[in-house]
Design a protein around this motif. Sequence first.
Motif, short mmCIF file in Angstrom:
data_model
loop_
_atom_site.label_atom_id
_atom_site.label_comp_id
_atom_site.label_asym_id
_atom_site.label_seq_id
_atom_site.Cartn_x
_atom_site.Cartn_y
_atom_site.Cartn_z
N GLN A 19 -7.50 9.76 -7.12
CA GLN A 19 -6.74 9.40 -5.99
C GLN A 19 -5.23 9.85 -5.78
O GLN A 19 -4.79 10.06 -4.82
N THR A 20 -4.54 10.04 -6.99
CA THR A 20 -3.09 10.45 -7.00
C THR A 20 -3.28 12.03 -6.38
O THR A 20 -2.51 12.47 -5.69
N PRO A 42 1.58 9.03 -10.42
CA PRO A 42 2.14 7.69 -9.67
C PRO A 42 3.56 7.68 -9.82
O PRO A 42 3.93 7.53 -10.96
N CYS A 90 1.06 -1.23 -0.02
CA CYS A 90 0.01 0.07 0.07
C CYS A 90 0.88 1.24 -0.10
O CYS A 90 0.38 2.12 -0.79
N PHE A 91 2.03 1.15 0.73
CA PHE A 91 2.91 2.27 0.88
C PHE A 91 3.40 2.66 -0.27
O PHE A 91 3.46 3.73 -0.88
N ILE A 135 4.27 9.16 -5.06
CA ILE A 135 4.06 10.15 -6.22
C ILE A 135 5.39 10.86 -6.62
O ILE A 135 6.04 11.07 -5.65
N ASN A 143 2.23 1.83 -3.40
CA ASN A 143 1.18 2.45 -4.23
C ASN A 143 0.84 4.01 -4.07
O ASN A 143 0.28 4.54 -4.86
N ASN A 144 1.09 4.38 -2.75
CA ASN A 144 0.80 5.97 -2.67
C ASN A 144 2.17 6.80 -3.05
O ASN A 144 2.07 7.94 -2.87
N THR A 166 -2.89 15.50 0.69
CA THR A 166 -2.68 15.03 1.80
C THR A 166 -1.05 15.14 2.33
O THR A 166 -0.91 15.59 3.30
N LYS A 167 -0.36 14.70 1.50
CA LYS A 167 1.17 14.41 1.80
C LYS A 167 1.98 15.63 1.60
O LYS A 167 2.94 15.94 2.20
N ILE A 190 -3.85 11.98 -2.49
CA ILE A 190 -2.75 11.64 -1.85
C ILE A 190 -1.77 12.77 -1.98
O ILE A 190 -1.26 13.32 -0.95
#
Length: 138
Positions: A65-66, A122, A18-19, A24, A21-22, A72-73, A69
């Motif tokens: 979704q990208t 991504p 999962c990490f 970017i 896949n997040n 958020t980050k 993320i």
Amino acid sequence: MKILLIIVGFISLSGSICFANNAITVVANTQDRGMLLSRHEVRNLFMGTRLGYNFIAITLPPENQTRVIFNTKVIGLTESRIQSYWAQMRFTGRKKIPREVASEQLMLEYLQNNKGAVGYLPASLTLPDDLTVIYTIL
């Protein structure tokens, strides 16, 4: 005990997947191959602040979704807070909202065809040689 170790290992592995896949990358169409920006500079760029570079920020749609993320980050704000910020900036005429493209594939095409364009994709996406990774979000 063996089953517990297997379960813990599986949970750790799925967290790593999962990490990954997040992850970017922030990518620019620039001649400067060695350019790297800080998180703060990337945030400012996508919030409409000029950095002294001739960059044009490009974003994905809010439901992507990208983008979620990235917001958020890097930006550190929810989509509703970002929309509120841009509504205020448009009203006062102080800053120009980044151009939006509909998908990662269109983002990649836009970046390739426009000097100075900066966007986020991504990290798993294969990038052409003419684009420069200027920041990575893990």
